[in-house]
Design an enzyme around this catalytic site. Sequence first.
Site, PDB file in Angstrom:
ATOM      1  CG  PHE A 122      -2.373   0.394   0.983  1.00 56.30           C
ATOM      2  CD1 PHE A 122      -3.118  -0.787   0.264  1.00 56.30           C
ATOM      3  CD2 PHE A 122      -3.011   1.727   1.120  1.00 56.30           C
ATOM      4  CE1 PHE A 122      -4.193  -0.320  -0.085  1.00 56.30           C
ATOM      5  CE2 PHE A 122      -4.375   1.530   1.097  1.00 56.30           C
ATOM      6  CZ  PHE A 122      -4.932   0.565   0.341  1.00 56.30           C
ATOM      7  CD  GLN A 235      -5.572  10.659   3.577  1.00 53.65           C
ATOM      8  OE1 GLN A 235      -6.266   9.863   3.887  1.00 53.65           O
ATOM      9  NE2 GLN A 235      -4.322  10.427   3.837  1.00 53.65           N
ATOM     10  CG  HIS A 237      -9.274   9.194  -2.561  1.00 53.24           C
ATOM     11  ND1 HIS A 237      -9.410   9.066  -3.785  1.00 53.24           N
ATOM     12  CD2 HIS A 237      -8.425   7.955  -2.140  1.00 53.24           C
ATOM     13  CE1 HIS A 237      -9.083   8.052  -4.333  1.00 53.24           C
ATOM     14  NE2 HIS A 237      -8.564   7.151  -3.498  1.00 53.24           N
ATOM     15  CG  LEU A 251     -13.082   6.543  -1.341  1.00 47.46           C
ATOM     16  CD1 LEU A 251     -11.931   5.554  -0.530  1.00 47.46           C
ATOM     17  CD2 LEU A 251     -12.359   8.032  -1.850  1.00 47.46           C
ATOM     18  CD  GLU A 254      -4.554   6.140  -5.795  1.00 45.38           C
ATOM     19  OE1 GLU A 254      -4.398   7.004  -4.810  1.00 45.38           O
ATOM     20  OE2 GLU A 254      -3.394   5.680  -6.289  1.00 45.38           O
ATOM     21  NE  ARG A 285      -4.337   7.987  -2.902  1.00 41.44           N
ATOM     22  CZ  ARG A 285      -4.949   7.392  -1.930  1.00 41.44           C
ATOM     23  NH1 ARG A 285      -4.745   8.172  -0.779  1.00 41.44           N
ATOM     24  NH2 ARG A 285      -5.157   6.403  -1.873  1.00 41.44           N
ATOM     25  CG  HIS A 350     -10.505   9.217   2.318  1.00 42.03           C
ATOM     26  ND1 HIS A 350     -11.934   8.546   2.281  1.00 42.03           N
ATOM     27  CD2 HIS A 350      -9.566   8.538   2.605  1.00 42.03           C
ATOM     28  CE1 HIS A 350     -11.325   7.207   2.445  1.00 42.03           C
ATOM     29  NE2 HIS A 350     -10.087   7.084   2.594  1.00 42.03           N
ATOM     30  NE  ARG A 385      -6.162   7.521   7.104  1.00 38.18           N
ATOM     31  CZ  ARG A 385      -6.842   6.728   6.495  1.00 38.18           C
ATOM     32  NH1 ARG A 385      -6.239   5.531   6.692  1.00 38.18           N
ATOM     33  NH2 ARG A 385      -7.458   6.825   5.272  1.00 38.18           N
TER      34      ARG A 385
END
Lengths: 576, 250
Positions: A122, A235, A237, A251, A254, A285, A350, A385
């Site tokens: 990740f 944050q 997204h 969401l 990606e 991102r 997010h 995060r």
Amino acid sequence: MNAEFETHEHDVLIIGAGGAGLRAAIEALAQGASVGVVCKSLLGKAHTVMAEGGIAAAMGNVDSADNWRTHFRDTMQGGKFLNNWRMAQIHAQESSERVVELEQWGALFDRTEDGRILQRAFGGHTYKRLCHVGDRTGLEMIRTLQDRGVQMGFDVYMECTITRLLKDGDRIAGAFGYWRENGRFVVFKAKSVVLATGGIGKAWPITSNSWEYTGDGMALAYEVGAELMDMEFVQFHPTGMVWPPGVQGLLVTEAVRGEGGILRNRTGERFMERYDPKRMELSTRDVVARAIFTEVREGRGTEHGGAFLDISHKPAEYVKRKLPSMYHQFLELADVDITKSPMEVGPTCHYMMGGVRVEAETGASTIRGLFAAGEAAAGLHGANRLGGNSLSDLLVFGKRAGLAAAQHAKGQTTTPIDAAQIDQAEREMLAPFEHQTGESPHAVHGDLQQIMQSLVGIYRNEEDLKSALQSIGQLRDRIQNLTIGGSRMFNPGWHLCGDLTSMLTVSEAVTRSAIARRESRGAHSRLDYANLDAQSGKQNNIIVRRGSEMILRQEPIPAMPADLQAILDEGKGAGA
Amino acid sequence: MANRKSVIIKIRRQQTPEAEPHWEEFSLPWKPGMNVISSLMEIAENPVTRDSKQTTPITYDSNCLEEVCGSCAMLINGKARMACSALIDKLDQPVLLEPLSKFPIIRDLSVDRRVLFENLKRVKAWVPIDGTYDLGSGPRMTMHQQEAAYPLSRCISCCCCMEVCPQFNEHTNFVGAAAISQVRLFNTHPTGAALKRERLTALMGDGGIHECGYAQNCVEICPKDIPLTRSIAEVGGAVMKQAIGDLFRR
């Protein structure tokens, strides 16, 4: 006035029944405390169920080189070194144990070939580290904790909203709230209170967060004098659905871009050519988010304020094979066949890195008897995060907060309840029914969301932020004069009146902190201060209430012990 | 395709658990992609019936709006399903909304489904480990075992399977397919298997697995395609085996 209210008494009252709340409840029960759990929705349905990716834990099942030191370093690097380093250390050291424990309690994880828990890669994690169950890890966590919790026997107060914490002198004494279903008020007496209320996404119009995320815990803590920290770090997204309304904020992984999805603006232009001609849609991102944001801001956005993300040029079978859950979800929830038509996407709010300032070891806030864990608490994630670090956060610090809350309760006598505080809490909640003329809470909420979206969104500058602060001040005046029809019987408009108070508090805290941080760091991006600033990186923004005024002060981050510093230094050489 | 101008929704309402139910009809302007939950939200903002009478917002449960939390189960045109994934354009009009019929009504579309938690307790769907010993690196479980258990762990506790089961009613005390499937899940789990015997014993008693009438409605309705009838068959077989074994042990 002070009618006799329904009253419940517990050693430990936990507000919120997501991963952190349930884990705290289980720990407090194990300590022999009597535990009450209050939640706005139904037990087992909290926002945690929506988490997909996994739980980050340096178990080293796939990459045997992994260990807590690397996880610690990754977390600090992701947070741009603004993290509470002690929390980052505890988290990295204890998350593996929490995962194994969850498995022992019945959770199912995907497996490696030799039968251990499988871990996947990740963003930001050096090694394959995320323990997962397909793409629905959050549901597995909630189901396991819920099953354990109900068998151990906590009292659950479902569909109940807390509007005020109650104090006895300088210590916490309980909470005041109402049953959402019938509007009746209820008082909880408690020796310790744990806030596990999650984030604040509903202050923005486009969010992946559920309706429960109105910043309640942070606002409750603020009202009783606890400190908030790192509130500027929200944050976003880059790709959430902006249309149709039924799926707004949802969401879009990606992987859609990874499989060849193309971004276009209103005129049909493939605008990434202007932002990152080399990597195009596969850019990072932040660049993609900034590109969509800029297109919309300069008037080239779609009708609903986003960009088109199109994968329909690929063969339908390919899309269905490579993106099965996306294909299924869009067909089912939005009636959009992504093999035929484009999605309309934009940055979606997010996750909240900031929150209640807590002690690393215990989750204790600056108010005696008040604890916080999970997204409601600040510190672990610093300025940004990493994916997977949220679910592990819930387990590690949920357990610690539950333990500390139970231990604190043991040393306390039963707390008296101050009738005056209850009277005030009741008056506040009843006010919207007493105003004959006034504004609808929906209108005020809509305005707040527009302000936060356009002025305190993914990219910020001083002028916008100051204008937002002024507008939030005006909204504070407007909520004094809300009016609502109907009765207290399940009345979403009335519920929103209370939620607005919380959302305005956290919105103001976010805005003030964003103004004070004159640099770009992690999730906080300032167009007028585009770079990291060394001095700003050494301090946290702290928010506290003084009378009716919100005060911000900056506090230096305590010096890191040499052993932890050495771990960070190792990483520089290795280029990890 | 539905009428693109307006959407007609008829909702069965009930003020209190004891009150007489009645129907109210609403007309909403059509919007692209609207679903049952977004329609209920819109009614809440302006609760006026189709014949222009002021009324009150509809009580209902919802949370994630992406069909993973299991909150918003209700009867939609007579069928038990999740409201967040019920797209208006795909429904015949007027859209009829009713509460689940097998659970006590709280108000309107909101029902009390806590019986599921009680049933999970009855079948001991948990692992009673107190965590005071060293956990080590955890149990081994093969990929094959995990893949077999995976579909069972998709349960979102929506209770649709109990709603459509003819045997789930006030006379039988039947625990229902969801709880039985959780027994299968826990019994195949490396640490969960320690309580296997007690879970099967629980399913021999009042409201146990013998109450299943094999109507197979549960597997048809499950929004997560959990192989519920297979779970019932497998657990049923295990219960039988254990019962016979117990007989000889006496």
